[in-house]
Structures are given as C-alpha cells and as structure tokens.
Design an enzyme around this catalytic site. Structure first.
Site, PDB file in Angstrom:
ATOM      1  N   CYS A  27       0.920  -1.169  -0.083  1.00 43.16           N
ATOM      2  CA  CYS A  27       0.254   0.155   0.043  1.00 43.16           C
ATOM      3  C   CYS A  27       1.021   1.100  -0.062  1.00 43.16           C
ATOM      4  O   CYS A  27       1.740   1.383   0.880  1.00 43.16           O
ATOM      5  CB  CYS A  27      -0.789  -0.041   1.139  1.00 43.16           C
ATOM      6  SG  CYS A  27      -1.748   1.511   1.513  1.00 43.16           S
ATOM      7  N   ASP A  34      -0.025  -5.779   0.573  1.00 43.38           N
ATOM      8  CA  ASP A  34      -1.260  -6.227   0.171  1.00 43.38           C
ATOM      9  C   ASP A  34      -1.304  -7.499  -0.278  1.00 43.38           C
ATOM     10  O   ASP A  34      -0.339  -7.724  -1.239  1.00 43.38           O
ATOM     11  CB  ASP A  34      -2.002  -5.028  -0.770  1.00 43.38           C
ATOM     12  CG  ASP A  34      -2.090  -3.715  -0.327  1.00 43.38           C
ATOM     13  OD1 ASP A  34      -2.819  -3.721   0.755  1.00 43.38           O
ATOM     14  OD2 ASP A  34      -2.005  -2.789  -0.959  1.00 43.38           O
TER      15      ASP A  34
END
Length: 112
Positions: A27, A34
């Site tokens: 992110c 992620d």
C-alpha cells in the site's frame, strides 16, 4: 521479463485461465503489504504467456507501493503489449483490509 511461446492453435478460439493466489504488493499510503489473487482469462492469438516468466514478473510488485487499481491496469497493459491477445480479462481480488475487500476487473478486446 515476460516471455511467450507460439500458440499452436491460432485458428481456434479457446480460453486460457491462470490463477495466481499469492500476489503481493505494498500500500503506497501505509506501507503495509497487500495480498490478492489474480485471475487471468484470455483468448490467445499468436502467442501465449510462459508461466515461469509471469511468476517472476508478478514478484517485482512485492515491494512496490502501488494502488490496487494502478497495479491491475499496469499488469493488463503489459500483457496486452506482450501477447496481443484476441481478448483478455484480469480479475484482481484483494484480501480484506479494515473490513473492506476490493476487486478490480479490467478487460481488453482486440479490435477487428
């Protein structure tokens, strides 16, 4: 980094589906990892993607800060440029973060 091989059946429409359940990126806001599953579906024209090269290509995003929408569109653009498929769809389903799950779906169809 992505590699291809010749489609032995270029006169037939058939769908190749590739599922990559261990995709990771970062992110760009929080720096947190992620995780997601990428599902490629495509109708090849003259070339097919070589799977080992796809694995290594996807690993390059492991430490890259990039939004879901951007990484999904970038990957699709790279696949279209490489393969020039008749049709391709990428479904990027990311694991929930803060109680919200996100899927980004992009598609490209070769102009006749």
């Amino acid at each position: 980094m992505l590699d291809t091989f010749e489609n032995t059946y270029p006169n037939r429409d058939y769908v190749i589906e590739i599922v990559c359940p261990e995709f990771t990126s970062v992110c760009p806001k929080t720096g947190q990892p992620d995780y997601g599953t990428l599902t490629f579906q495509y109708i090849p024209d003259k070339r097919c993607v070589e799977l080992k090269s796809l694995k290594f290509y996807l690993q390059q995003f492991r430490n890259e800060g990039i939004f879901y929408e951007n990484v999904t569109n970038k990957i699709l653009d790279d696949m279209v440029q490489l393969l020039e498929p008749r049709w391709i769809k990428l479904i990027a389903s990311f694991t929930p973060r803060g109680g919200i799950s996100t899927s980004v779906i992009v598609e490209h169809k070769k102009e006749a």
